[in-house]
Enzyme design. Structure first.
Site, PDB file in Angstrom:
ATOM      1  N   ASN A   7       0.869  -1.173   0.000  1.00  9.86           N
ATOM      2  CA  ASN A   7       0.000   0.000   0.000  1.00  9.86           C
ATOM      3  C   ASN A   7       0.907   1.224   0.000  1.00  9.86           C
ATOM      4  O   ASN A   7       1.468   1.595   1.021  1.00  9.86           O
ATOM      5  CB  ASN A   7      -0.884  -0.043   1.250  1.00  9.86           C
ATOM      6  CG  ASN A   7      -1.875   1.101   1.297  1.00  9.86           C
ATOM      7  OD1 ASN A   7      -1.824   2.029   0.492  1.00  9.86           O
ATOM      8  ND2 ASN A   7      -2.786   1.034   2.243  1.00  9.86           N
ATOM      9  N   ARG A  90      -2.404  -1.992  -3.594  1.00  6.55           N
ATOM     10  CA  ARG A  90      -3.636  -1.213  -3.423  1.00  6.55           C
ATOM     11  C   ARG A  90      -3.604  -0.036  -4.403  1.00  6.55           C
ATOM     12  O   ARG A  90      -2.613   0.679  -4.490  1.00  6.55           O
ATOM     13  CB  ARG A  90      -3.713  -0.678  -1.998  1.00  6.55           C
ATOM     14  CG  ARG A  90      -4.909   0.207  -1.831  1.00  6.55           C
ATOM     15  CD  ARG A  90      -4.952   0.904  -0.506  1.00  6.55           C
ATOM     16  NE  ARG A  90      -6.141   1.746  -0.458  1.00  6.55           N
ATOM     17  CZ  ARG A  90      -6.229   2.847   0.254  1.00  6.55           C
ATOM     18  NH1 ARG A  90      -5.223   3.250   0.994  1.00  6.55           N
ATOM     19  NH2 ARG A  90      -7.321   3.557   0.245  1.00  6.55           N
ATOM     20  N   HIS A 179     -12.728   2.928  -0.423  1.00  9.62           N
ATOM     21  CA  HIS A 179     -12.722   1.959   0.693  1.00  9.62           C
ATOM     22  C   HIS A 179     -13.442   0.667   0.314  1.00  9.62           C
ATOM     23  O   HIS A 179     -13.943  -0.053   1.191  1.00  9.62           O
ATOM     24  CB  HIS A 179     -13.427   2.513   1.948  1.00  9.62           C
ATOM     25  CG  HIS A 179     -12.754   3.692   2.583  1.00  9.62           C
ATOM     26  ND1 HIS A 179     -13.459   4.778   3.034  1.00  9.62           N
ATOM     27  CD2 HIS A 179     -11.463   3.944   2.850  1.00  9.62           C
ATOM     28  CE1 HIS A 179     -12.629   5.664   3.557  1.00  9.62           C
ATOM     29  NE2 HIS A 179     -11.389   5.177   3.460  1.00  9.62           N
ATOM     30  N   ASN A 210      -9.752   8.067   9.523  1.00  8.49           N
ATOM     31  CA  ASN A 210      -9.346   9.425   9.217  1.00  8.49           C
ATOM     32  C   ASN A 210     -10.101   9.873   7.969  1.00  8.49           C
ATOM     33  O   ASN A 210     -10.642  10.963   7.898  1.00  8.49           O
ATOM     34  CB  ASN A 210      -7.835   9.435   9.020  1.00  8.49           C
ATOM     35  CG  ASN A 210      -7.309  10.828   8.937  1.00  8.49           C
ATOM     36  OD1 ASN A 210      -7.877  11.748   9.526  1.00  8.49           O
ATOM     37  ND2 ASN A 210      -6.268  11.008   8.170  1.00  8.49           N
ATOM     38  N   ARG A 240     -11.106  16.543   5.829  1.00  7.90           N
ATOM     39  CA  ARG A 240     -11.918  16.830   4.632  1.00  7.90           C
ATOM     40  C   ARG A 240     -13.298  17.319   5.041  1.00  7.90           C
ATOM     41  O   ARG A 240     -13.882  16.806   5.999  1.00  7.90           O
ATOM     42  CB  ARG A 240     -12.095  15.578   3.771  1.00  7.90           C
ATOM     43  CG  ARG A 240     -10.812  15.041   3.188  1.00  7.90           C
ATOM     44  CD  ARG A 240     -11.109  13.873   2.239  1.00  7.90           C
ATOM     45  NE  ARG A 240      -9.892  13.174   1.896  1.00  7.90           N
ATOM     46  CZ  ARG A 240      -9.708  11.863   2.054  1.00  7.90           C
ATOM     47  NH1 ARG A 240     -10.664  11.113   2.552  1.00  7.90           N
ATOM     48  NH2 ARG A 240      -8.574  11.315   1.706  1.00  7.90           N
ATOM     49  N   ARG A 284      -9.239  10.758  19.004  1.00  7.65           N
ATOM     50  CA  ARG A 284      -8.826  10.602  20.405  1.00  7.65           C
ATOM     51  C   ARG A 284      -8.665  11.968  21.063  1.00  7.65           C
ATOM     52  O   ARG A 284      -9.100  12.190  22.199  1.00  7.65           O
ATOM     53  CB  ARG A 284      -7.528   9.805  20.505  1.00  7.65           C
ATOM     54  CG  ARG A 284      -7.727   8.332  20.244  1.00  7.65           C
ATOM     55  CD  ARG A 284      -6.443   7.599  20.044  1.00  7.65           C
ATOM     56  NE  ARG A 284      -5.888   7.880  18.728  1.00  7.65           N
ATOM     57  CZ  ARG A 284      -5.023   7.094  18.099  1.00  7.65           C
ATOM     58  NH1 ARG A 284      -4.583   6.002  18.671  1.00  7.65           N
ATOM     59  NH2 ARG A 284      -4.561   7.413  16.904  1.00  7.65           N
ATOM     60  N   GLU A 385      -8.151  -4.803   4.977  1.00 13.06           N
ATOM     61  CA  GLU A 385      -8.058  -4.504   3.557  1.00 13.06           C
ATOM     62  C   GLU A 385      -6.950  -5.306   2.885  1.00 13.06           C
ATOM     63  O   GLU A 385      -7.066  -5.718   1.739  1.00 13.06           O
ATOM     64  CB  GLU A 385      -7.830  -3.002   3.369  1.00 13.06           C
ATOM     65  CG  GLU A 385      -9.045  -2.206   3.846  1.00 13.06           C
ATOM     66  CD  GLU A 385      -8.834  -0.708   3.881  1.00 13.06           C
ATOM     67  OE1 GLU A 385      -9.097  -0.054   2.876  1.00 13.06           O
ATOM     68  OE2 GLU A 385      -8.386  -0.193   4.922  1.00 13.06           O
TER      69      GLU A 385
HETATM   70  P1  ADP Z   1      -6.950   5.953   8.029  1.00 15.13           P
HETATM   71  O1  ADP Z   1      -6.687   4.502   7.680  1.00 15.13           O
HETATM   72  O2  ADP Z   1      -8.083   6.580   7.258  1.00 15.13           O
HETATM   73  O3  ADP Z   1      -5.753   6.825   8.104  1.00 15.13           O
HETATM   74  P2  ADP Z   1      -7.775   4.886  10.633  1.00 15.13           P
HETATM   75  O4  ADP Z   1      -8.806   3.921  10.206  1.00 15.13           O
HETATM   76  O5  ADP Z   1      -6.467   4.378  11.133  1.00 15.13           O
HETATM   77  O6  ADP Z   1      -7.525   5.990   9.508  1.00 15.13           O
HETATM   78  O7  ADP Z   1      -8.437   5.812  11.763  1.00 15.13           O
HETATM   79  C1  ADP Z   1      -7.757   6.820  12.409  1.00 15.13           C
HETATM   80  C2  ADP Z   1      -8.703   7.444  13.428  1.00 15.13           C
HETATM   81  O8  ADP Z   1      -9.102   6.430  14.361  1.00 15.13           O
HETATM   82  C3  ADP Z   1      -8.092   8.562  14.221  1.00 15.13           C
HETATM   83  O9  ADP Z   1      -8.966   9.669  14.258  1.00 15.13           O
HETATM   84  C4  ADP Z   1      -7.980   7.976  15.614  1.00 15.13           C
HETATM   85  O10 ADP Z   1      -8.218   8.940  16.582  1.00 15.13           O
HETATM   86  C5  ADP Z   1      -9.099   6.980  15.676  1.00 15.13           C
HETATM   87  N1  ADP Z   1      -8.845   6.039  16.787  1.00 15.13           N
HETATM   88  C6  ADP Z   1      -9.465   6.046  17.968  1.00 15.13           C
HETATM   89  N2  ADP Z   1      -8.991   5.096  18.774  1.00 15.13           N
HETATM   90  C7  ADP Z   1      -8.028   4.464  18.119  1.00 15.13           C
HETATM   91  C8  ADP Z   1      -7.163   3.375  18.435  1.00 15.13           C
HETATM   92  N3  ADP Z   1      -7.191   2.750  19.599  1.00 15.13           N
HETATM   93  N4  ADP Z   1      -6.300   2.996  17.494  1.00 15.13           N
HETATM   94  C9  ADP Z   1      -6.269   3.620  16.290  1.00 15.13           C
HETATM   95  N5  ADP Z   1      -7.069   4.639  15.937  1.00 15.13           N
HETATM   96  C10 ADP Z   1      -7.937   5.064  16.845  1.00 15.13           C
END
Ligand code: ADP
Length: 397
Positions: A7, A90, A179, A210, A240, A284, A385
């Site tokens: 990826n 990916r 996704h 995110n 976004r 968080r 994924e």
């Molecule tokens: P992406 O793959 O789109 O970058 P993720 O699916 O990893 O994003 O999600 C990131 C988000 O998940 C962040 O906003 C983070 O705060 C939230 N989150 C909350 N708790 C956790 C955790 N324990 N571990 C990972 N991400 C967390």
């Protein structure tokens, strides 16, 4: 059979080596800050984690370091690269050119280059990743697995935008969705968990991370999804804006002297949870600030949940009902207050959650948080994924 899943981001490269007999992860890791000072590789295998801090001026060097970590005496899990039977990459945007996962060839890579216009942030990174792997493993079959493929089952009336039809035909401007590998994986897991056949279920899958998107899965097929031509559409996200009146962007651009690409950068990078809260894009940080009474953090969370709730309602209407709602990805799996806010006041579709179960910590497996009298199942399903990419790669071969 062993499949390496890659990826590639513009400055990162995540990988997993998967044993397809067991579908277990043999090794995984991440190269960060490629092309920037301070590059490092984090490699996890055999219960160990090693960090290699070495300059990675480009993705070729990063791939070489990954292969070295996979084969070396201490951290290695294979004796030579020949043990890698295939590589699954990916890829984000397919346009209408690639409706299914596709094996890499010169012609395919040319078409991918043409598609860079459509996904200037994502497609160049995938191309660089493929080329770097081909340079190191010229004989190994490579597949491109697109984020969009799962959504090609959407009906025409759901994927079309109400623009001049001629412009759709000329430029293929339409909803593609993203996704897809995640929505496909968690919807299939839900079907298995509930012991049903795919055609028996109407599912709304909420991939909340995110970047976030919500999909209506009817009878195992995606019939609508919240992201659009690009990942900017749908619910508000980390940075976004999500759906917005396009005229608002024009108005702001005029006031702030931005050209159209600056306005798009603004909507992609400065808005969403980060823009509203002024604190962070990370949920968080937002929940911590909201707990301390920060109004804008709470507002951002409320806006997010409200928008997700509206998509769930819209997709229940589109499918003439819903049997199951699935939460997945970073926020979907780990943020109880968001799940609770989305599922609140949904009695009109017979949905309620068990608030205590909803508070339980993520244990990496499927959790059923359906309320006692709820007619709609509510599940938390960890996404995977990489496994979908590996499976699709094997299927292609
Ligand atoms: P992406 O793959 O789109 O970058 P993720 O699916 O990893 O994003 O999600 C990131 C988000 O998940 C962040 O906003 C983070 O705060 C939230 N989150 C909350 N708790 C956790 C955790 N324990 N571990 C990972 N991400 C967390």
């Amino acid at each position: 059979m062993k499949v390496l899943v890659i990826n590639s981001g513009s400055s990162s490269l995540k990988y997993q080596l998967i044993d397809m007999e067991t579908e277990g992860v043999i090794a995984k890791g991440n190269c960060e800050r490629i092309g920037i000072d301070g590059s490092k590789l984090t490699h996890k295998a055999k219960g160990m984690e090693v960090v290699v801090e070495k300059p990675m001026p480009d993705h070729n060097v990063a791939v070489a370091l990954v292969l070295e970590a996979l084969t070396n005496a201490e951290t290695g899990v294979i004796s030579s690269m020949d043990e890698i039977d295939a590589v699954g990459h990916r890829a984000v945007a397919s346009g209408e050119t690639f409706k299914k996962p596709t094996l890499v060839s010169d012609e395919v890579m040319e078409k991918m280059t043409e598609l860079c216009d459509l996904a200037p942030l994502h497609n160049p990174a995938a191309i660089v990743g493929v080329k770097a792997c081909l340079a190191a493993m010229p004989k190994t079959p490579m597949a491109l697995v697109f984020d969009t493929s799962f959504h090609f089952t959407m009906p025409e009336y759901a994927y079309m935008y109400a623009i001049r039809y001629e412009d759709y035909e000329k430029y293929k401007i339409r909803r593609y969705g993203f996704h897809g590998t995640s929505h496909k994986f968690v919807s299939q897991e839900a079907v298995k968990y509930l012991g049903k056949k795919p055609e028996e279920l109407k599912i709304v899958t909420c991939h909340l991370g995110n970047g976030s998107s919500i999909t209506a899965v009817d009878g195992g097929k995606s019939v609508d999804t919240s992201m659009g031509l690009t990942p900017l559409a749908g619910v508000p996200m980390g940075t976004r804006s999500g759906d917005i009146d396009p005229a608002a962007a024009e108005y702001l651009a005029k006031k702030e002297n931005m050209d159209i690409s600056q306005a798009m950068t603004y909507l992609n990078k400065k808005c969403g949870m980060a823009g509203v809260s002024g604190i962070s894009s990370d949920f968080r940080d937002l929940t911590a600030a909201a707990d301390k009474g920060n109004h804008r953090a709470q507002l951002a969370l409320d806006m997010f949940a409200y928008s997700c709730k509206k998509y769930v309602g819209a997709y229940a209407a589109a499918m003439n009902g819903v049997d199951c709602i699935v939460f997945t990805a970073g926020v979907g799996e780990n943020t109880p207050c968001v799940r609770e806010a989305i599922c609140e006041n949904m009695e009109y579709i017979g949905l309620s959650i068990d608030k205590e179960k909803n508070q339980e910590k993520n244990n990496g497996s499927i959790r059923d948080i359906t309320g006692k009298d709820s007619k709609v199942k509510v599940l938390i399903i960890p996404t995977n994924e990489e496994l979908v990419i590996a499976r699709e790669t094997v299927e292609l071969l």
